[in-house]
Structure formats: C-alpha cells, structure tokens
Write a protein that holds these residues in place. Structure first.
Motif, PDB file in Angstrom:
ATOM      1  N   TRP A  30       0.821  -1.217   0.000  1.00  0.00           N
ATOM      2  CA  TRP A  30       0.000   0.000   0.000  1.00  0.00           C
ATOM      3  C   TRP A  30       0.855   1.268   0.000  1.00  0.00           C
ATOM      4  O   TRP A  30       0.446   2.295  -0.551  1.00  0.00           O
ATOM      5  CB  TRP A  30      -0.941  -0.002   1.207  1.00  0.00           C
ATOM      6  CG  TRP A  30      -2.198  -0.776   0.996  1.00  0.00           C
ATOM      7  CD1 TRP A  30      -2.313  -2.124   0.781  1.00  0.00           C
ATOM      8  CD2 TRP A  30      -3.538  -0.256   0.988  1.00  0.00           C
ATOM      9  NE1 TRP A  30      -3.627  -2.477   0.648  1.00  0.00           N
ATOM     10  CE2 TRP A  30      -4.403  -1.351   0.767  1.00  0.00           C
ATOM     11  CE3 TRP A  30      -4.078   1.011   1.157  1.00  0.00           C
ATOM     12  CZ2 TRP A  30      -5.789  -1.207   0.713  1.00  0.00           C
ATOM     13  CZ3 TRP A  30      -5.454   1.157   1.097  1.00  0.00           C
ATOM     14  CH2 TRP A  30      -6.294   0.061   0.873  1.00  0.00           C
ATOM     15  N   THR A  31       2.034   1.218   0.608  1.00  0.00           N
ATOM     16  CA  THR A  31       2.894   2.397   0.685  1.00  0.00           C
ATOM     17  C   THR A  31       3.342   2.841  -0.699  1.00  0.00           C
ATOM     18  O   THR A  31       3.667   4.011  -0.912  1.00  0.00           O
ATOM     19  CB  THR A  31       4.098   2.123   1.609  1.00  0.00           C
ATOM     20  OG1 THR A  31       3.620   1.993   2.962  1.00  0.00           O
ATOM     21  CG2 THR A  31       5.114   3.257   1.581  1.00  0.00           C
ATOM     22  N   ALA A  32       3.346   1.922  -1.640  1.00  0.00           N
ATOM     23  CA  ALA A  32       3.687   2.301  -3.019  1.00  0.00           C
ATOM     24  C   ALA A  32       2.617   3.199  -3.627  1.00  0.00           C
ATOM     25  O   ALA A  32       2.882   3.927  -4.590  1.00  0.00           O
ATOM     26  CB  ALA A  32       3.860   1.037  -3.864  1.00  0.00           C
ATOM     27  N   SER A  71      -4.167   6.983  13.714  1.00  0.00           N
ATOM     28  CA  SER A  71      -3.563   5.663  13.517  1.00  0.00           C
ATOM     29  C   SER A  71      -2.692   5.545  12.269  1.00  0.00           C
ATOM     30  O   SER A  71      -1.776   4.726  12.237  1.00  0.00           O
ATOM     31  CB  SER A  71      -4.663   4.603  13.468  1.00  0.00           C
ATOM     32  OG  SER A  71      -5.403   4.609  14.666  1.00  0.00           O
ATOM     33  N   GLY A  72      -2.943   6.346  11.242  1.00  0.00           N
ATOM     34  CA  GLY A  72      -2.073   6.378  10.069  1.00  0.00           C
ATOM     35  C   GLY A  72      -1.862   5.015   9.442  1.00  0.00           C
ATOM     36  O   GLY A  72      -2.787   4.370   8.966  1.00  0.00           O
ATOM     37  N   GLY A  73      -0.610   4.544   9.477  1.00  0.00           N
ATOM     38  CA  GLY A  73      -0.267   3.253   8.915  1.00  0.00           C
ATOM     39  C   GLY A  73      -0.480   2.090   9.866  1.00  0.00           C
ATOM     40  O   GLY A  73      -0.062   0.972   9.578  1.00  0.00           O
ATOM     41  N   GLY A  74      -1.121   2.357  11.020  1.00  0.00           N
ATOM     42  CA  GLY A  74      -1.400   1.277  11.971  1.00  0.00           C
ATOM     43  C   GLY A  74      -0.485   1.239  13.159  1.00  0.00           C
ATOM     44  O   GLY A  74      -0.470   0.262  13.913  1.00  0.00           O
ATOM     45  N   ASP A  94      -7.926  10.568   7.495  1.00  0.00           N
ATOM     46  CA  ASP A  94      -7.589  10.407   6.086  1.00  0.00           C
ATOM     47  C   ASP A  94      -8.283   9.147   5.558  1.00  0.00           C
ATOM     48  O   ASP A  94      -8.012   8.035   6.003  1.00  0.00           O
ATOM     49  CB  ASP A  94      -6.066  10.281   5.932  1.00  0.00           C
ATOM     50  CG  ASP A  94      -5.616  10.217   4.476  1.00  0.00           C
ATOM     51  OD1 ASP A  94      -6.105   9.322   3.745  1.00  0.00           O
ATOM     52  OD2 ASP A  94      -4.774  11.033   4.076  1.00  0.00           O
ATOM     53  N   ARG A  95      -9.194   9.332   4.597  1.00  0.00           N
ATOM     54  CA  ARG A  95     -10.015   8.210   4.124  1.00  0.00           C
ATOM     55  C   ARG A  95      -9.185   7.091   3.501  1.00  0.00           C
ATOM     56  O   ARG A  95      -9.521   5.909   3.621  1.00  0.00           O
ATOM     57  CB  ARG A  95     -11.063   8.713   3.127  1.00  0.00           C
ATOM     58  CG  ARG A  95     -12.060   9.704   3.710  1.00  0.00           C
ATOM     59  CD  ARG A  95     -12.908   9.069   4.808  1.00  0.00           C
ATOM     60  NE  ARG A  95     -13.740  10.021   5.520  1.00  0.00           N
ATOM     61  CZ  ARG A  95     -14.971  10.363   5.160  1.00  0.00           C
ATOM     62  NH1 ARG A  95     -15.518   9.846   4.077  1.00  0.00           N
ATOM     63  NH2 ARG A  95     -15.664  11.225   5.880  1.00  0.00           N
ATOM     64  N   ARG A  96      -8.115   7.445   2.797  1.00  0.00           N
ATOM     65  CA  ARG A  96      -7.279   6.412   2.170  1.00  0.00           C
ATOM     66  C   ARG A  96      -6.550   5.589   3.229  1.00  0.00           C
ATOM     67  O   ARG A  96      -6.467   4.358   3.125  1.00  0.00           O
ATOM     68  CB  ARG A  96      -6.276   7.045   1.208  1.00  0.00           C
ATOM     69  CG  ARG A  96      -6.934   7.734   0.002  1.00  0.00           C
ATOM     70  CD  ARG A  96      -5.885   8.349  -0.897  1.00  0.00           C
ATOM     71  NE  ARG A  96      -5.010   9.246  -0.148  1.00  0.00           N
ATOM     72  CZ  ARG A  96      -3.807   9.642  -0.561  1.00  0.00           C
ATOM     73  NH1 ARG A  96      -3.342   9.231  -1.733  1.00  0.00           N
ATOM     74  NH2 ARG A  96      -3.074  10.461   0.162  1.00  0.00           N
ATOM     75  N   LYS A  97      -6.039   6.266   4.252  1.00  0.00           N
ATOM     76  CA  LYS A  97      -5.377   5.532   5.335  1.00  0.00           C
ATOM     77  C   LYS A  97      -6.388   4.698   6.112  1.00  0.00           C
ATOM     78  O   LYS A  97      -6.097   3.577   6.543  1.00  0.00           O
ATOM     79  CB  LYS A  97      -4.644   6.506   6.260  1.00  0.00           C
ATOM     80  CG  LYS A  97      -3.446   7.165   5.602  1.00  0.00           C
ATOM     81  CD  LYS A  97      -2.762   8.160   6.530  1.00  0.00           C
ATOM     82  CE  LYS A  97      -1.570   8.813   5.841  1.00  0.00           C
ATOM     83  NZ  LYS A  97      -0.911   9.813   6.714  1.00  0.00           N
ATOM     84  N   ALA A  98      -7.598   5.230   6.287  1.00  0.00           N
ATOM     85  CA  ALA A  98      -8.653   4.469   6.966  1.00  0.00           C
ATOM     86  C   ALA A  98      -8.987   3.205   6.178  1.00  0.00           C
ATOM     87  O   ALA A  98      -9.225   2.134   6.761  1.00  0.00           O
ATOM     88  CB  ALA A  98      -9.891   5.341   7.155  1.00  0.00           C
ATOM     89  N   ALA A  99      -8.991   3.310   4.854  1.00  0.00           N
ATOM     90  CA  ALA A  99      -9.242   2.134   4.015  1.00  0.00           C
ATOM     91  C   ALA A  99      -8.145   1.093   4.208  1.00  0.00           C
ATOM     92  O   ALA A  99      -8.421  -0.120   4.288  1.00  0.00           O
ATOM     93  CB  ALA A  99      -9.331   2.537   2.546  1.00  0.00           C
ATOM     94  N   VAL A 114     -12.570   1.126  12.797  1.00  0.00           N
ATOM     95  CA  VAL A 114     -11.929   2.293  12.212  1.00  0.00           C
ATOM     96  C   VAL A 114     -12.934   3.447  12.194  1.00  0.00           C
ATOM     97  O   VAL A 114     -14.042   3.310  11.672  1.00  0.00           O
ATOM     98  CB  VAL A 114     -11.421   2.003  10.785  1.00  0.00           C
ATOM     99  CG1 VAL A 114     -10.791   3.254  10.178  1.00  0.00           C
ATOM    100  CG2 VAL A 114     -10.430   0.848  10.805  1.00  0.00           C
ATOM    101  N   VAL A 115     -12.540   4.573  12.758  1.00  0.00           N
ATOM    102  CA  VAL A 115     -13.373   5.774  12.785  1.00  0.00           C
ATOM    103  C   VAL A 115     -12.679   6.834  11.931  1.00  0.00           C
ATOM    104  O   VAL A 115     -11.627   7.363  12.311  1.00  0.00           O
ATOM    105  CB  VAL A 115     -13.566   6.291  14.228  1.00  0.00           C
ATOM    106  CG1 VAL A 115     -14.418   7.559  14.231  1.00  0.00           C
ATOM    107  CG2 VAL A 115     -14.197   5.218  15.104  1.00  0.00           C
ATOM    108  N   ASP A 116     -13.248   7.122  10.756  1.00  0.00           N
ATOM    109  CA  ASP A 116     -12.588   8.067   9.850  1.00  0.00           C
ATOM    110  C   ASP A 116     -13.146   9.473  10.050  1.00  0.00           C
ATOM    111  O   ASP A 116     -13.820  10.030   9.185  1.00  0.00           O
ATOM    112  CB  ASP A 116     -12.678   7.604   8.391  1.00  0.00           C
ATOM    113  CG  ASP A 116     -14.091   7.257   7.959  1.00  0.00           C
ATOM    114  OD1 ASP A 116     -15.021   7.423   8.775  1.00  0.00           O
ATOM    115  OD2 ASP A 116     -14.267   6.846   6.808  1.00  0.00           O
ATOM    116  N   GLN A 117     -12.838  10.024  11.209  1.00  0.00           N
ATOM    117  CA  GLN A 117     -13.221  11.392  11.568  1.00  0.00           C
ATOM    118  C   GLN A 117     -12.025  12.089  12.206  1.00  0.00           C
ATOM    119  O   GLN A 117     -11.065  11.442  12.636  1.00  0.00           O
ATOM    120  CB  GLN A 117     -14.364  11.380  12.588  1.00  0.00           C
ATOM    121  CG  GLN A 117     -15.643  10.728  12.127  1.00  0.00           C
ATOM    122  CD  GLN A 117     -16.670  10.685  13.268  1.00  0.00           C
ATOM    123  OE1 GLN A 117     -16.648  11.497  14.179  1.00  0.00           O
ATOM    124  NE2 GLN A 117     -17.566   9.714  13.201  1.00  0.00           N
TER     125      GLN A 117
END
Length: 199
Positions: A30-32, A71-74, A94-99, A114-117
């Motif tokens: 995912w980091t790519a 939480s970012g990258g976990g 960040d919605r992409r990081k939440a995904a 996961v709470v994306d707020q």
C-alpha cells in the motif's frame, strides 16, 4: 523476511509473527500507492516501526480496550491489536489511510473499529488505554485524550528527545501523573500518563 525481522519478533508467538508479517507485507504494498510511511523507511519497517510499537506490549493488559489516535499506517494501534488481542478503535481522518486500516484489520484478523473522523469530532465510549505515536505535541495530545480516556485509565505516548520540553509545556495547562519509561532508541521515551485534568 527482512533482515531485522528476527530481532523484532524474538519475544512473540509464532501466530503473532505470522500476523505481523502479513501486516508488513500489506503495508509495503500500500505504501507504493499512498503515504503510510516514507519510502526510505520501507527497508527499516521492522526495526523502525514494528519493533518500536512492540515495546508498548508489556504495558498493555491482554485483551483490553484501546483507542489509538491518528492511527495512520497502523502504528501503534494495529500492532497492539495483533500482539495483545486488544480491541482497538483506530481514529484516522484520512479516508485512504482508513481504508488501509480496514484492510489490514481484515487480513490480520484484528478486533478493530476504524473511525474516519477528526479526533476532536469523535464521540465514542471512553477507553482504559489511549495510545498515539508521532502525531502531535503533548499539550495537544492531552486535549484530545481527556474526553476519550476512562477515569482510571492511562495514555501511552511514544516520544523522542523533545519529551522533556513537551512535558514542561503541558504542565502549564494540565495536571497529570507521568511515568517515563526509557525507549529502545537513543533519546526515545514512553510516556505513561494518568490522572489527566486541566489546571
């Protein structure tokens, strides 16, 4: 297996090793595409990120409930969910990081939500443990933590060499009980903070 993975995993079970390896592989892929960690950190993922978070494991009761801020990258939320079987609420705006966090939780079998707020807008039950890593200065962290931490709970913040200055800044507006636990890296410290209230 990356070179420093053996050292990072020396004190965890085989099942935990496998789940952490699954997480690391997913994060690398995912980091790519999105900025979970800096590209230069990928070769040092195990030592710089995973092992850094694993030092919190002895400070967390197995199976407890944790709220992880930004939480970012976990880190450290997913790592603690894997290593301690904690039920972790991961707050990441960040919605992409939440995904990514949702996919990492699914792939590793973690008990997470996961709470994306934005942290200041979150309304969830108070948790006995609140964690954060590389997110904000201590005064800001305490402002967020106050409404999310159970009255008899504690916060665990991974901090660097500026921790003494952050503690001095925070003491102007906050009363707290602080334990400073030396970290595994030079200048690193874990702040274990309880009894948080505004002055």
């Amino acid at each position: 297996m990356m070179p420093s993975e053996d050292a990072a995993l020396s004190n965890v079970s085989r099942e935990t090793q496998e789940r952490l390896t699954c997480f690391a592989d997913l994060l690398t892929r995912w980091t790519a595409r999105i900025n979970l960690i800096s590209p230069g950190d990928v070769p040092h993922l195990w030592d710089r990120h995973i092992r850094d978070c694993l030092q919190l494991v002895p400070l967390v009761e197995r199976g407890t409930t944790i709220t992880d801020l930004g939480s970012g990258g976990g880190f450290p939320g997913i790592i603690l969910a894997i290593a301690t079987d904690a039920e972790v609420t991961l707050i990441e705006s960040d919605r992409r990081k939440a995904a990514f966090l949702r996919e990492a939780s699914r792939a590793t079998g973690c008990r997470t939500r996961v709470v994306d707020q934005r942290i200041e807008n979150v309304e969830i039950p108070r948790a006995p443990v609140v964690t954060a890593r590389a997110l904000a200065g201590l005064p800001q962290l305490l402002g967020w933590t106050e409404k999310l931490l159970a009255p008899d709970g504690y916060a665990l913040f991974l901090k660097g060499q500026h921790a003494p200055d952050e503690l001095t800044d925070a003491a102007r507006d906050w009363h707290m009980t602080v334990s400073q636990i030396p970290g595994r890296t030079a200048g690193g410290v874990i702040l274990k903070i309880s009894d948080i209230r505004r002055v």
